[in-house]
Motif scaffolding. Structure first.
Motif, short mmCIF file in Angstrom:
data_model
loop_
_atom_site.label_atom_id
_atom_site.label_comp_id
_atom_site.label_asym_id
_atom_site.label_seq_id
_atom_site.Cartn_x
_atom_site.Cartn_y
_atom_site.Cartn_z
N GLN A 176 63.16 93.91 26.11
CA GLN A 176 64.11 94.19 27.03
C GLN A 176 63.86 93.53 28.14
OE1 GLN A 176 67.17 95.88 26.18
NE2 GLN A 176 68.46 96.01 28.58
N ALA A 177 64.23 92.43 28.88
CA ALA A 177 63.66 92.39 30.75
C ALA A 177 64.12 93.54 31.59
CB ALA A 177 64.41 90.78 30.98
N HIS A 178 63.13 93.67 32.41
CA HIS A 178 63.02 94.73 32.97
C HIS A 178 62.56 93.90 34.88
CE1 HIS A 178 64.75 98.55 34.57
NE2 HIS A 178 63.71 99.28 35.15
N LEU A 179 63.58 94.45 35.31
CA LEU A 179 63.13 94.11 37.14
C LEU A 179 63.05 94.98 37.88
CD1 LEU A 179 65.33 90.47 36.99
CD2 LEU A 179 63.20 90.53 36.39
N VAL A 180 61.73 95.36 39.09
CA VAL A 180 62.01 96.46 39.68
C VAL A 180 61.38 95.85 40.99
CG1 VAL A 180 61.35 98.28 40.31
CG2 VAL A 180 61.71 98.15 38.17
N GLU A 181 62.20 95.08 42.00
CA GLU A 181 62.14 95.11 42.97
C GLU A 181 61.79 96.50 44.61
OE1 GLU A 181 65.30 92.21 41.60
OE2 GLU A 181 65.21 94.78 41.87
N SER A 182 60.74 95.95 45.02
CA SER A 182 60.23 97.02 46.22
C SER A 182 59.47 95.85 47.17
CB SER A 182 58.99 97.63 45.50
OG SER A 182 58.07 97.40 44.69
N GLY A 183 59.25 97.20 48.40
CA GLY A 183 58.65 96.59 49.53
C GLY A 183 59.59 96.60 50.58
N GLY A 184 60.48 96.54 50.81
CA GLY A 184 61.67 96.07 51.72
C GLY A 184 61.61 97.52 52.60
N GLY A 185 62.05 97.19 53.59
CA GLY A 185 62.06 98.41 55.18
C GLY A 185 62.97 97.83 56.00
N LEU A 186 62.56 99.00 56.80
CA LEU A 186 63.04 98.59 59.03
C LEU A 186 62.16 97.92 59.60
CD1 LEU A 186 64.44 98.62 60.94
CD2 LEU A 186 64.05 101.07 61.71
N TYR B 41 65.95 85.47 45.68
CA TYR B 41 66.92 85.43 45.86
C TYR B 41 67.86 87.05 46.92
CZ TYR B 41 68.25 83.25 42.31
OH TYR B 41 67.85 82.27 41.02
N ARG B 42 68.82 86.70 48.28
CA ARG B 42 68.90 87.34 49.29
C ARG B 42 70.50 87.51 48.90
NH1 ARG B 42 66.08 85.43 54.90
NH2 ARG B 42 68.03 83.64 54.95
N GLN B 43 71.07 88.95 49.63
CA GLN B 43 72.52 88.80 49.51
C GLN B 43 73.07 89.99 50.55
OE1 GLN B 43 74.81 90.35 46.59
NE2 GLN B 43 76.54 89.67 47.17
N ALA B 44 73.13 89.38 51.99
CA ALA B 44 73.69 90.00 52.98
C ALA B 44 74.86 90.27 53.55
CB ALA B 44 73.55 88.62 54.52
N PRO B 45 75.23 91.54 53.82
CA PRO B 45 76.27 92.17 54.04
C PRO B 45 77.07 91.22 53.85
CG PRO B 45 74.79 93.66 54.85
CD PRO B 45 74.10 92.27 54.60
N THR C 86 64.83 84.93 37.19
CA THR C 86 65.26 83.41 36.83
C THR C 86 65.99 82.79 37.24
OG1 THR C 86 65.66 83.46 34.86
CG2 THR C 86 63.45 83.99 34.68
N ASN C 87 65.82 81.90 36.95
CA ASN C 87 67.28 80.80 37.23
C ASN C 87 67.43 80.02 36.53
OD1 ASN C 87 69.65 79.11 38.98
ND2 ASN C 87 68.01 77.22 39.39
N PRO C 88 68.35 79.82 35.54
CA PRO C 88 69.90 80.91 35.72
C PRO C 88 68.98 82.69 35.40
CG PRO C 88 69.97 80.08 33.77
CD PRO C 88 68.66 78.59 34.10
N PRO C 89 69.97 83.24 35.85
CA PRO C 89 69.58 84.56 35.34
C PRO C 89 69.65 85.36 34.11
CG PRO C 89 71.62 84.16 37.72
CD PRO C 89 71.10 83.10 36.73
N LEU C 90 68.76 86.15 34.11
CA LEU C 90 68.46 86.55 33.46
C LEU C 90 69.29 87.17 32.48
CD1 LEU C 90 65.16 88.62 34.27
CD2 LEU C 90 65.37 86.50 32.29
N ASN D 132 72.57 90.87 26.80
CA ASN D 132 73.68 91.26 26.42
C ASN D 132 75.01 90.43 26.40
OD1 ASN D 132 72.82 93.41 24.80
ND2 ASN D 132 74.02 95.05 25.69
N GLY D 133 74.38 89.13 26.64
CA GLY D 133 75.15 87.89 27.16
C GLY D 133 75.86 88.13 28.67
N LEU D 134 75.24 89.26 29.35
CA LEU D 134 75.81 89.65 30.77
C LEU D 134 74.72 89.19 31.94
CD1 LEU D 134 78.37 92.66 30.36
CD2 LEU D 134 78.69 89.71 31.04
N PRO D 135 74.84 88.60 33.33
CA PRO D 135 73.97 88.22 34.27
C PRO D 135 73.65 89.39 34.28
CG PRO D 135 75.51 87.15 34.47
CD PRO D 135 76.13 88.48 33.22
N TYR D 136 71.84 89.92 34.52
CA TYR D 136 71.02 90.79 34.48
C TYR D 136 69.99 90.58 36.28
CZ TYR D 136 67.36 94.16 34.81
OH TYR D 136 66.32 95.61 35.81
#
Length: 119
Positions: free
Chosen positions: A1-11, A37-41, A97-101, A104-108
């Motif tokens: 099963q696919a799994h994505l773990v992002e890290s390395g962010g900070g101030l 991708y990124r999402q700002a508030p 990925t694009n389109p997103p992973l 169970n049929g839902l975007p992950y």
């Protein structure tokens, strides 16, 4: 099963640098283009960069020349090297990925990693 773990962010201060990582579980990594991708508030998620399976790259105009996307296939890891960071780069960063992973049929999506650039 696919799994994505992002890290390395900070101030980081304006003009600073960060390297984000995305650890990918799943057999799809080596044979697929991968994206950041990124999402700002208060804003929609936006595409930042793509690296293909043959390591061609493309970037959003807002980050071109400052951000660099790379991949390490043996390690199943995606990177985003960010330089000359600006306050408008502050966001939660995601890989996918694009389109997103889908699972169970839902975007992950992974949980992302938060980048905050202070002025």
């Amino acid at each position: 099963q696919a799994h994505l773990v992002e890290s390395g962010g900070g101030l980081v201060q304006t003009g600073g640098s960060l390297r984000l990582s995305c650890a990918v579980s799943g057999d799809f990594f080596k044979s697929n283009s991968m994206n950041w991708y990124r999402q700002a508030p208060g804003k929609q998620r936006e595409w930042v960069a793509t690296v293909s399976e043959i390591e061609t790259t493309s970037y959003a105009s807002s980050v071109k020349g400052r951000f660099f996307i790379t991949r390490d296939n043996p390690k199943n890891t995606l990177y985003l090297h960010m330089f000359s960071l600006q306050p408008e780069d502050s966001a939660v960063y995601y890989c996918n990925t694009n389109p997103p992973l889908t699972i169970n049929g839902l975007p992950y999506w992974g949980k992302g990693t938060l980048v905050t650039v202070s002025s």
